[in-house]
Design a protein around this motif. Structure first.
Motif, PDB file in Angstrom:
ATOM      1  N   THR A  24      16.676  40.710   5.465  1.00  0.00           N
ATOM      2  CA  THR A  24      15.938  39.668   4.733  1.00  0.00           C
ATOM      3  C   THR A  24      16.867  38.501   4.421  1.00  0.00           C
ATOM      4  OG1 THR A  24      14.613  41.417   3.705  1.00  0.00           O
ATOM      5  CG2 THR A  24      14.523  39.241   2.692  1.00  0.00           C
TER       6      THR A  24
ATOM      7  N   GLY B 171      17.710  34.902  14.693  1.00  0.00           N
ATOM      8  CA  GLY B 171      16.678  35.763  15.272  1.00  0.00           C
ATOM      9  C   GLY B 171      17.110  37.211  15.363  1.00  0.00           C
ATOM     10  N   ARG B 172      18.369  37.440  15.682  1.00  0.00           N
ATOM     11  CA  ARG B 172      18.858  38.826  15.770  1.00  0.00           C
ATOM     12  C   ARG B 172      18.793  39.520  14.411  1.00  0.00           C
ATOM     13  NH1 ARG B 172      23.450  40.158  20.114  1.00  0.00           N
ATOM     14  NH2 ARG B 172      22.531  39.028  21.853  1.00  0.00           N
TER      15      ARG B 172
ATOM     16  N   GLU C  67      16.858  38.680  11.873  1.00  0.00           N
ATOM     17  CA  GLU C  67      15.439  38.837  11.520  1.00  0.00           C
ATOM     18  C   GLU C  67      14.841  40.045  12.227  1.00  0.00           C
ATOM     19  OE1 GLU C  67      13.692  34.957  12.519  1.00  0.00           O
ATOM     20  OE2 GLU C  67      13.246  34.771  10.380  1.00  0.00           O
ATOM     21  N   ARG C  68      15.074  40.154  13.515  1.00  0.00           N
ATOM     22  CA  ARG C  68      14.491  41.261  14.293  1.00  0.00           C
ATOM     23  C   ARG C  68      15.024  42.603  13.831  1.00  0.00           C
ATOM     24  NH1 ARG C  68      15.573  37.869  18.913  1.00  0.00           N
ATOM     25  NH2 ARG C  68      17.135  39.359  19.634  1.00  0.00           N
ATOM     26  N   LYS C  69      16.257  42.610  13.342  1.00  0.00           N
ATOM     27  CA  LYS C  69      16.835  43.846  12.840  1.00  0.00           C
ATOM     28  C   LYS C  69      16.103  44.334  11.593  1.00  0.00           C
ATOM     29  CE  LYS C  69      20.232  46.939  12.591  1.00  0.00           C
ATOM     30  NZ  LYS C  69      20.225  48.085  13.547  1.00  0.00           N
ATOM     31  N   GLY C  70      15.470  43.402  10.878  1.00  0.00           N
ATOM     32  CA  GLY C  70      14.739  43.765   9.664  1.00  0.00           C
ATOM     33  C   GLY C  70      15.449  43.355   8.390  1.00  0.00           C
TER      34      GLY C  70
ATOM     35  N   TRP D 200      22.283  37.535   3.874  1.00  0.00           N
ATOM     36  CA  TRP D 200      21.275  38.474   4.382  1.00  0.00           C
ATOM     37  C   TRP D 200      21.308  39.732   3.541  1.00  0.00           C
ATOM     38  CZ3 TRP D 200      17.678  37.461   8.100  1.00  0.00           C
ATOM     39  CH2 TRP D 200      17.874  36.307   8.870  1.00  0.00           C
TER      40      TRP D 200
ATOM     41  N   TRP E  21       7.374  48.607   6.403  1.00  0.00           N
ATOM     42  CA  TRP E  21       7.540  48.958   7.815  1.00  0.00           C
ATOM     43  C   TRP E  21       9.005  49.088   8.198  1.00  0.00           C
ATOM     44  CZ3 TRP E  21       3.182  50.579   9.667  1.00  0.00           C
ATOM     45  CH2 TRP E  21       1.995  50.067   9.139  1.00  0.00           C
ATOM     46  N   ILE E  22       9.901  48.720   7.289  1.00  0.00           N
ATOM     47  CA  ILE E  22      11.331  48.698   7.601  1.00  0.00           C
ATOM     48  C   ILE E  22      12.077  49.819   6.898  1.00  0.00           C
ATOM     49  CG2 ILE E  22      13.423  47.290   7.319  1.00  0.00           C
ATOM     50  CD1 ILE E  22      11.559  44.818   7.766  1.00  0.00           C
TER      51      ILE E  22
ATOM     52  N   ASP F 260       9.251  40.740   0.397  1.00  0.00           N
ATOM     53  CA  ASP F 260       9.269  40.937   1.845  1.00  0.00           C
ATOM     54  C   ASP F 260       8.104  41.861   2.185  1.00  0.00           C
ATOM     55  OD1 ASP F 260       9.784  41.659   4.463  1.00  0.00           O
ATOM     56  OD2 ASP F 260      11.952  41.699   4.171  1.00  0.00           O
TER      57      ASP F 260
ATOM     58  N   GLU G 181      19.247  31.817  17.939  1.00  0.00           N
ATOM     59  CA  GLU G 181      19.487  33.130  18.537  1.00  0.00           C
ATOM     60  C   GLU G 181      20.076  34.111  17.521  1.00  0.00           C
ATOM     61  OE1 GLU G 181      19.233  34.702  21.625  1.00  0.00           O
ATOM     62  OE2 GLU G 181      20.411  36.402  20.886  1.00  0.00           O
TER      63      GLU G 181
END
Ligand code: DAT
Ligand code: MG
Length: 149
Positions: free
Chosen positions: A33, A25-26, A28-31, A75, A146-147, A141, A22
Motif C-alpha cells: 500500500t 507498478g511492481r 502495487e501488484r505485490k499488494g 510503502w 484479498w491480500i 485499502d 514500472e
C-alpha cells in the motif's frame, strides 16, 4: 499482522530512464500500500547516506544521487522492509537474480536504480528524514481482504 512501512526511492537514473511507472507498478501488484510519494531533489541525500560517509565511493554516490530528482515513497505491508529488499535484489546488480528490480534493469553498482531501507530501524529513520507526518496518508485499502489472511 506484522504491517510495516519502508522507505523506497527511485534514484535519478531510474527517473531519467522512465522507470518510475514500472517500479511503482511492481509494488502495487505485490499488494503493498502506497502511503506517501513525492518528487524530491535534496540535501537530504548526505544525511540519508551518512553511515557510508567514510566509504571511498561516498562523494561519487552523493553526486549521482543529487544529479536529478528522485521519487521518494513510503510503502506499507506485511514485513514490507524485507519484502521490498527481496524485490530490489542485491546491492550489486551483477549479484541480483533476474526478476528482481536490479536484476532486470541495471548492470552497474553505481547506477542501481532504486533504494529500499535495509532494516525496520533504518526504515523509521529514513521515513522521518524524508517525510513530514502529515505527508503520510492512512487510507482504507479495500483490497486488504484479498491480500491478507
Ligand atoms: P543498498 O543500496 O543495496 O542498500 P548500500 O546501502 O550498501 O546498498 O549502499 C548504498 C549505495 O551506495 C548502493 O545502492 C550503491 C552505492 N554503493 C555501495 N557499494 C558500492 C561500491 N562498492 N562501489 C560503488 N558504489 C557503491
Ligand atoms: Mg542501503
Amino acid at each position: 499482522a506484522n504491517l510495516r512501512r519502508t522507505f523506497v526511492a527511485v534514484k535519478p537514473d531510474g527517473v531519467q530512464r522512465r522507470l518510475v511507472g514500472e517500479l511503482v507498478g511492481r509494488f502495487e501488484r505485490k499488494g503493498l500500500t502506497l502511503v506517501g510519494m513525492k518528487l524530491a531533489s535534496e540535501e537530504l541525500l548526505r544525511e540519508h547516506y551518512v553511515a557510508l560517509r567514510h566509504q571511498p565511493f561516498y562523494s561519487q554516490l552523493v553526486k549521482y544521487m543529487s544529479s536529478g530528482p528522485v521519487v521518494a515513497m513510503v510503502w506499507q505491508g506485511l514485513d514490507a522492509v524485507k519484502t521490498v529488499r527481496a524485490m530490489i535484489g542485491e546491492t550489486n546488480p551483477a549479484d541480483s537474480r533476474p526478476g528482481t528490480i536490479r536484476g532486470d534493469f541495471c548492470t552497474d553498482i553505481s547506477k542501481n536504480v532504486i533504494h529500499g531501507s535495509d532494516s525496520v530501524e533504518s526504515a523509521q529513520q529514513e521515513i522521518s528524514l524524508w517525510f513530514r507526518p502529515e505527508e503520510l496518508i492512512c487510507w482504507e485499502d479495500t483490497a486488504e481482504h484479498w491480500i491478507y489472511g
